[in-house]
Design an enzyme around this catalytic site. Structure first.
Site, PDB file in Angstrom:
ATOM      1  N   ARG A 175     -19.739 -44.125 -38.759  1.00 27.20           N
ATOM      2  CA  ARG A 175     -18.313 -44.405 -38.539  1.00 27.20           C
ATOM      3  C   ARG A 175     -17.898 -45.735 -39.165  1.00 27.20           C
ATOM      4  NH1 ARG A 175     -19.519 -40.146 -37.942  1.00 27.20           N
ATOM      5  NH2 ARG A 175     -19.266 -38.748 -36.191  1.00 27.20           N
ATOM      6  N   SER A 225     -12.649 -38.959 -30.587  1.00 27.65           N
ATOM      7  CA  SER A 225     -13.642 -39.660 -29.767  1.00 27.65           C
ATOM      8  C   SER A 225     -13.248 -41.119 -29.600  1.00 27.65           C
ATOM      9  CB  SER A 225     -15.028 -39.572 -30.411  1.00 27.65           C
ATOM     10  OG  SER A 225     -15.473 -38.235 -30.451  1.00 27.65           O
ATOM     11  N   GLU A 295     -14.633 -46.490 -30.892  1.00 27.52           N
ATOM     12  CA  GLU A 295     -14.518 -45.884 -32.218  1.00 27.52           C
ATOM     13  C   GLU A 295     -13.077 -45.938 -32.698  1.00 27.52           C
ATOM     14  OE1 GLU A 295     -15.144 -41.430 -34.081  1.00 27.52           O
ATOM     15  OE2 GLU A 295     -16.738 -42.261 -32.837  1.00 27.52           O
TER      16      GLU A 295
END
Length: 302
Positions: A175, A225, A295
């Site tokens: 990520r 998420s 995130e």
């Protein structure tokens, strides 16, 4: 200075603009205060000119696509928000290379490449957001991510310089990409895919999408998420095991479908979401000794 920017932006005929524009409609969480100025450049060259103009005037700015994976503060954004939107919504094929505008839906790209008989983007069948956002976050699912199919990207840096970055330039990690370290806007991304059976690709694409729709609250106002998975574990497992599914602060609720999603039940504020995130982090740290790292990108005046 903002008025001078608006005047110059209009004189150059770069696109539409709105003053004191609420950002909630531009995010998938449907949360966010106003931008001082929101601009929608008409095309790629107009985006580049806009960035150069902002650099020359030393004005703060930020780019936004579909607004997934992002929480805009209740006070909104100072300076200028560049909404790439339809200006970069295109795709073209060159054998097994696919060139996609950064404003194109990542899900749509997955469908289109499947129709082309190209394999490699099946995992993206349920990932919200744009191509640009997917590159920025190295978006992934089902054991794959952007870095595995990435060829190159055309990027305008904050100075207005146009560059083309290849895989080795992108510093891809979980990520993460180099765009977390330098400021710039992805204009176009090129992916190297594999020729395959069109029917098999479309079937896998559909199965992945169906699974995400069944296990994630993608029909609700959410941002994907919320926390990164800690090494060797899953944030959703920890949050669920801690009994936080359905826990609510204000209008923000931990999804009862997937514990690593926070949904806006109708009137959630950014403050509600942030307070809920902090409560989750503290609970998981106290109970398991694990630090959950967000995130989602939190932006705006606090």
């Amino acid at each position: 200075m903002l008025q001078q920017f608006i005047t110059r932006y209009s004189e150059l005929n770069l696109g539409k603009y709105k003053v004191n524009e609420p950002l909630a409609p531009y995010t998938t969480w449907k949360i966010g205060g106003p931008a001082d100025v929101l601009v929608e450049p008409a095309g790629k060259e107009q985006i580049v000119q806009t960035v150069r103009l902002l650099h020359d005037m030393q004005l703060p700015w930020m780019a936004i696509g579909r607004g997934s994976n992002m929480l805009v503060s209740d006070k909104g954004m100072r300076g200028v928000v560049i909404h790439t939107g339809h200006a970069l919504d295109y795709v073209r094929q060159e054998d097994n290379l696919v060139h996609a505008g950064a404003g194109l839906s990542f899900i749509k790209l997955s469908v289109l490449t499947g129709n082309m008989g190209l394999s490699g983007l099946e995992y993206a069948g349920g990932i919200p957001g744009t191509v640009g956002g997917a590159v920025y976050m190295n978006a992934g699912a089902h054991g794959s991510d952007v870095s595995r199919i990435f060829e190159s990207a055309e990027i305008v840096l904050e100075t207005g310089e146009l560059v083309r970055y290849r895989t080795e330039d992108m510093k891809f990690a979980y990520r993460h990409s180099v765009l977390h370290e330098i400021r710039g806007i992805v204009l176009e991304a090129t992916f190297r895919l594999e020729h395959g059976d069109r029917h098999e690709i479309k079937a896998l694409n559909a199965a992945n999408k169906e699974r995400r729709l069944r296990t994630q609250p993608l029909q609700a106002a959410c941002a994907g998420s919320v926390f990164r998975n800690p090494p060797g574990d899953f944030s959703a497992r920890l949050v669920e095991e801690a009994g936080l599914k359905g826990f609510r602060i204000g209008g923000a609720e931990v999804s009862t479908l997937h514990a690593n999603f926070i949904v806006n039940t109708g009137q959630a504020t950014a403050s509600d979401v942030l307070t809920l995130m902090e409560r989750i982090q503290q609970t998981i740290k106290d109970r398991y000794g694990v630090e959950l790292v967000p995130e989602v990108l939190v932006v705006g005046e606090r």
